[in-house]
Motif scaffolding. Structure first.
Motif, PDB file in Angstrom:
ATOM      1  N   LEU A  71      -6.030   0.566  20.250  1.00  0.00           N
ATOM      2  CA  LEU A  71      -5.708   1.831  19.296  1.00  0.00           C
ATOM      3  C   LEU A  71      -4.522   1.248  18.495  1.00  0.00           C
ATOM      4  N   ASP A  72      -3.624   0.453  19.134  1.00  0.00           N
ATOM      5  CA  ASP A  72      -2.580   0.001  18.530  1.00  0.00           C
ATOM      6  C   ASP A  72      -2.590  -0.581  16.893  1.00  0.00           C
ATOM      7  N   GLN A  73      -1.717  -0.287  16.101  1.00  0.00           N
ATOM      8  CA  GLN A  73      -1.860  -0.845  14.611  1.00  0.00           C
ATOM      9  C   GLN A  73      -0.636  -0.558  14.172  1.00  0.00           C
ATOM     10  N   CYS A  74      -0.121  -1.936  13.298  1.00  0.00           N
ATOM     11  CA  CYS A  74       1.175  -2.017  12.670  1.00  0.00           C
ATOM     12  C   CYS A  74       0.784  -1.194  11.515  1.00  0.00           C
ATOM     13  N   GLY A  75       1.959  -0.973  10.669  1.00  0.00           N
ATOM     14  CA  GLY A  75       1.980  -0.515   9.144  1.00  0.00           C
ATOM     15  C   GLY A  75       3.260  -0.219   8.558  1.00  0.00           C
ATOM     16  N   PRO A  76       3.064  -0.171   7.350  1.00  0.00           N
ATOM     17  CA  PRO A  76       4.522  -0.012   6.621  1.00  0.00           C
ATOM     18  C   PRO A  76       5.007   1.394   6.594  1.00  0.00           C
ATOM     19  N   CYS A  77       6.210   1.629   6.565  1.00  0.00           N
ATOM     20  CA  CYS A  77       7.005   2.927   6.313  1.00  0.00           C
ATOM     21  C   CYS A  77       8.000   2.531   5.090  1.00  0.00           C
ATOM     22  N   ALA A  78       8.111   3.808   4.314  1.00  0.00           N
ATOM     23  CA  ALA A  78       9.158   3.591   3.261  1.00  0.00           C
ATOM     24  C   ALA A  78       9.033   5.103   2.683  1.00  0.00           C
ATOM     25  N   ARG A  79      10.177   4.880   1.585  1.00  0.00           N
ATOM     26  CA  ARG A  79      10.293   6.516   0.952  1.00  0.00           C
ATOM     27  C   ARG A  79       9.380   6.677  -0.072  1.00  0.00           C
ATOM     28  N   THR A  80       8.629   5.675  -0.554  1.00  0.00           N
ATOM     29  CA  THR A  80       7.612   6.121  -1.640  1.00  0.00           C
ATOM     30  C   THR A  80       6.381   5.346  -1.432  1.00  0.00           C
ATOM     31  N   VAL A  81       5.365   5.807  -2.104  1.00  0.00           N
ATOM     32  CA  VAL A  81       4.008   5.232  -1.672  1.00  0.00           C
ATOM     33  C   VAL A  81       3.923   3.917  -2.127  1.00  0.00           C
ATOM     34  N   LEU A  82       4.453   3.626  -3.493  1.00  0.00           N
ATOM     35  CA  LEU A  82       4.664   2.246  -3.945  1.00  0.00           C
ATOM     36  C   LEU A  82       5.268   1.342  -3.123  1.00  0.00           C
ATOM     37  N   ASP A  83       6.304   1.401  -2.668  1.00  0.00           N
ATOM     38  CA  ASP A  83       7.019   0.579  -1.684  1.00  0.00           C
ATOM     39  C   ASP A  83       6.215   0.324  -0.353  1.00  0.00           C
ATOM     40  N   ALA A  84       5.623   1.556   0.254  1.00  0.00           N
ATOM     41  CA  ALA A  84       4.877   1.276   1.255  1.00  0.00           C
ATOM     42  C   ALA A  84       3.647   0.336   1.117  1.00  0.00           C
ATOM     43  N   ALA A  85       2.909   0.289  -0.266  1.00  0.00           N
ATOM     44  CA  ALA A  85       1.798  -0.558  -0.743  1.00  0.00           C
ATOM     45  C   ALA A  85       2.287  -2.028  -0.997  1.00  0.00           C
ATOM     46  N   LEU A  86       3.734  -2.230  -1.291  1.00  0.00           N
ATOM     47  CA  LEU A  86       4.135  -3.351  -1.560  1.00  0.00           C
ATOM     48  C   LEU A  86       4.340  -4.122  -0.234  1.00  0.00           C
ATOM     49  N   LEU A  87       4.809  -3.491   0.636  1.00  0.00           N
ATOM     50  CA  LEU A  87       4.990  -4.061   2.225  1.00  0.00           C
ATOM     51  C   LEU A  87       3.658  -4.098   2.715  1.00  0.00           C
ATOM     52  N   ALA A 111      -7.553   1.395  -0.516  1.00  0.00           N
ATOM     53  CA  ALA A 111      -7.256   1.646  -1.756  1.00  0.00           C
ATOM     54  C   ALA A 111      -7.323   3.176  -2.287  1.00  0.00           C
ATOM     55  N   VAL A 112      -8.571   3.656  -2.113  1.00  0.00           N
ATOM     56  CA  VAL A 112      -8.637   5.087  -2.319  1.00  0.00           C
ATOM     57  C   VAL A 112      -7.559   6.223  -1.803  1.00  0.00           C
ATOM     58  N   MET A 113      -7.180   5.758  -0.616  1.00  0.00           N
ATOM     59  CA  MET A 113      -6.282   6.732   0.223  1.00  0.00           C
ATOM     60  C   MET A 113      -4.922   6.373  -0.545  1.00  0.00           C
ATOM     61  N   TYR A 114      -4.427   5.224  -0.863  1.00  0.00           N
ATOM     62  CA  TYR A 114      -3.258   4.957  -1.587  1.00  0.00           C
ATOM     63  C   TYR A 114      -3.358   5.537  -2.900  1.00  0.00           C
ATOM     64  N   ARG A 115      -4.511   5.665  -3.659  1.00  0.00           N
ATOM     65  CA  ARG A 115      -4.548   6.127  -5.035  1.00  0.00           C
ATOM     66  C   ARG A 115      -4.338   7.501  -4.829  1.00  0.00           C
ATOM     67  N   VAL A 116      -4.875   8.242  -3.885  1.00  0.00           N
ATOM     68  CA  VAL A 116      -4.710   9.585  -3.882  1.00  0.00           C
ATOM     69  C   VAL A 116      -3.348   9.883  -3.526  1.00  0.00           C
ATOM     70  N   ALA A 117      -2.559   9.210  -2.729  1.00  0.00           N
ATOM     71  CA  ALA A 117      -1.359   9.311  -2.140  1.00  0.00           C
ATOM     72  C   ALA A 117      -0.347   9.123  -3.414  1.00  0.00           C
ATOM     73  N   ALA A 118      -0.588   8.211  -4.364  1.00  0.00           N
ATOM     74  CA  ALA A 118       0.231   7.949  -5.441  1.00  0.00           C
ATOM     75  C   ALA A 118       0.175   9.060  -6.325  1.00  0.00           C
ATOM     76  N   ALA A 119      -0.798   9.648  -6.754  1.00  0.00           N
ATOM     77  CA  ALA A 119      -1.244  10.529  -7.457  1.00  0.00           C
ATOM     78  C   ALA A 119      -0.370  12.141  -6.961  1.00  0.00           C
ATOM     79  N   TYR A 120      -0.726  12.454  -5.713  1.00  0.00           N
ATOM     80  CA  TYR A 120      -0.200  13.526  -5.321  1.00  0.00           C
ATOM     81  C   TYR A 120       1.469  13.306  -5.212  1.00  0.00           C
ATOM     82  N   GLU A 121       2.017  12.293  -4.765  1.00  0.00           N
ATOM     83  CA  GLU A 121       3.486  12.178  -4.723  1.00  0.00           C
ATOM     84  C   GLU A 121       4.056  12.307  -6.003  1.00  0.00           C
TER      85      GLU A 121
END
Lengths: 504, 107
Positions: free
Chosen positions: A213-229, A472-482
């Motif tokens: 179940l374990d999975q590492c991932g990025p945390c940030a204050r914006t969607v763009l920063d999360a994507a960069l990381l 990709a589609v998840m980040y796209r929706v997140a960025a538009a919503y944000e």
């Protein structure tokens, strides 16, 4: 102007560092100063690597001054690393007494990739012991406090990473998500947290909680920063046999596309079973406002049903403890970590050490897993839970045939007061109701801030779920919503965190 | 959505918790036995709900992503040195892990 530096996004900091408008050393120093000023109240960090951080920043500055291209788009940007990743130059405790002061002899792949990208690791963040908990109260080193209200929890298990972002101690952080430990703290601190597809980021050097179940991932204050990381840490790793041997989804491109605010032709599925009863009023109304926002952006909102999601929580609390009881058997007082010399035999020393070294939640889950795996109970509990896992994956498959992404509130409530649920394990487990199905299915999901709850003024999160490798589609929706939410709300939610008292 | 279903028939006893603790190598205290017996009983009552699902013909999932064995060339690459491997050990003697007595236990 160090107080201004700490309020910038990672993307903004990177531009300034790479254009030599500010130095990486100045940026690092600003964040170290901030940690010194406020972490006494927040307790986000278990270890601050001041000298190593400044040394890395100096190297980045030298390299840029010499005209060398930055090692990555985030070179020189500071980051807070969850204390569950091995680091040769810093202790790795996993929030546990049993690993107090342990210096691992190797770096995790995530650590290696961060270093190679020129990212400055400021230190290691607090967490529930071995990532088991939803409030960061089960850390052996004291709870982390939520910067929105320091009498409340920041979520968990990655409360340290999320609180470090919300307290402006770091613009980037790394978390791990076994049942919601990235997404739920993100929701509770008004930050962004992403759980990639299982296998999307290497687990090598991530101290295991529940391996499947374990999975590492990025945390940030914006969607763009999360994507960069995300793009820095993701991708196949020969040292992790479960890492996916496929190109990393183009999340950065997706964010740039999402920023144009056009979601026409996209279907957003509302999971009927993840909402309503048991969800706080302000959580529910912010979720409904988010749906209206998505519709305004052109998305078609449809209702989908996932009838087996209600069994996700019970299945998870059988599968996870079973894997935990096996994974935590390695802490045996023989090769590394704590040893309590109480008794003469290895077995007695082992039992005394584990008794002293593990906290209550770790012990509960170890015993629960031992029970679920016992002969006679195995089929009824563990075996049945694994079948439920199949049914949850099938529910996702059916839902994703009707919608490109699924949405729900990330957590059923806002941040609760420290101490409220710490002695009531079942109440604590209910925090992860909406996040667990994704882990069981191995799919991707993220949380983006969706506003403040009307009744308590605390942040809530919108969870966006996507199929495996559908980041990709998840980040796209997140960025538009944000972008739409920030425009309507008069700026990013994170800048509404109450100012903290700064100690000299 | 709620986990408030009645616990299964056989409630978990203090003795069972003591047995689990022994199996898991946890020297729990008497007080802990009382606390854990109550808590584990509540948790097991809740998670037993997985039994409500008719799943006889459903294959189990152990891993979300299909796993296949991964082969790599059988080439030497550096591992930990002896010094590194021993660096976190609670006790070391002659370049080896020093451990308490193992034989003769459980007699």
């Amino acid at each position: 102007m160090s107080t201004e530096l700490i309020r910038l996004t990672a993307a903004e900091l990177a531009v300034k560092i790479h254009s030599r408008e500010v130095s990486a050393v100045e940026v690092t120093r600003a964040h170290l100063d901030r940690i010194a000023a406020v972490d006494g109240q927040v307790n986000a960090f278990l270890h601050v690597a001041r000298e190593a951080a400044l040394a890395n920043a100096a190297l980045v500055d030298e390299s840029i001054a010499a005209g060398t291209a930055p090692a990555s788009p985030l070179a020189g940007v500071p980051l807070a690393l969850k204390d569950v990743f091995t680091t040769m130059d810093m202790p790795t405790t996993c929030g546990s007494r049993i690993l107090e002061g342990w210096r691992p002899p190797y770096d995790a792949t995530v650590t290696t990739r961060l270093r190679a990208a020129g990212i400055t690791i400021l230190g290691k963040t607090n967490m529930d012991e071995f990532a088991m908990g939803s409030s960061t109260e089960y850390s052996a080193y004291g709870p982390t406090r939520n910067p929105w209200d320091t009498s409340r929890i920041p979520g968990g298990s990655g409360g340290g990473s999320a609180a470090a972002l919300a307290a402006f101690e770091a613009p980037l952080a790394i978390g791990t998500d076994t049942g919601g430990s990235i997404r739920q703290p993100a929701a509770m601190t008004g930050t962004v947290g992403v759980k990639p597809t299982y296998g999307g980021v290497s687990r090598y050097g991530l101290v295991a909680c529940a391996s499947s179940l374990d999975q590492c991932g990025p945390c940030a204050r914006t969607v763009l920063d999360a994507a960069l990381l995300h793009e820095v840490i993701a991708g196949p790793d020969p040292l992790d046999s479960t890492s996916i041997d496929a190109p990393v989804p183009a999340v950065l491109e997706a964010v740039r596309r999402g920023a144009d605010g056009d979601l026409r032709g996209l279907r957003v599925g509302v999971v009927r079973e993840l909402g309503g009863e048991g969800y706080q009023a302000g959580v529910q109304s912010n979720f409904e406002a988010a749906l209206r926002q998505l519709e305004k952006l052109g998305a078609e909102v449809v209702e989908v049903s996932a009838p087996h999601f209600q069994y996700g929580l019970p299945a998870y609390y059988l599968i996870l403890p079973s894997e935990v009881s096996s994974n935590l058997a390695r802490f045996d007082a023989m090769r590394y970590g704590l040893r309590v010399e109480n008794g003469t035999s290895a077995e007695e020393v082992m039992a005394a050490t584990r008794e002293a070294g593990f906290g209550p939640e770790a012990k509960r889950r170890i015993m629960l897993g031992t029970y679920a795996l016992s002969s006679g109970y195995y089929d009824a509990y563990y075996g049945q839970a694994q079948k439920v896992r199949t049914l949850i994956s099938r529910d996702f498959a059916t839902a994703f045939a009707q919608a490109d992404v699924l949405v729900s509130p990330t957590a059923p409530t806002t941040a609760f007061p420290i101490g409220e649920k710490v002695d009531d394990p079942l109440a604590m487990y209910l925090n992860d109701l909406a996040t667990i199905p994704t882990n069981l299915a191995g799919t991707a999901a993220m949380s983006v801030p969706s506003g403040l709850a009307a009744e308590d003024g605390l942040p809530t999160g919108l969870q966006i779920m996507a199929p495996a490798l559908g980041e990709a589609v998840m980040y796209r929706v997140a960025a538009a919503y944000e972008a739409a939410r920030d425009a309507e709300g008069g700026g990013a939610l994170i800048h509404r965190v109450p100012p903290m008292e700064v100690s000299a | 959505m709620s986990l408030d279903t009645p616990p299964p028939s056989g409630a978990i006893t203090r003795d069972e918790v003591a047995h689990l603790a022994r199996l898991a190598r946890l020297a729990v205290t008497d007080d802990e036995l009382d606390v854990f017996a109550g808590q584990l009983d509540v948790i097991l009552g809740a998670v037993a709900r997985v039994g409500e699902v008719a799943a006889d013909d459903i294959p189990p999932t152990s891993h979300a992503v299909p796993l296949s064995n991964v082969f790599r060339p059988d080439e030497r690459r550096p591992g930990l040195t002896q010094e590194q491997a021993l660096s976190g050990a609670p006790a070391v003697e002659d370049g080896r892990f020093r451990v308490p007595q193992i034989l003769g236990e459980e007699q």
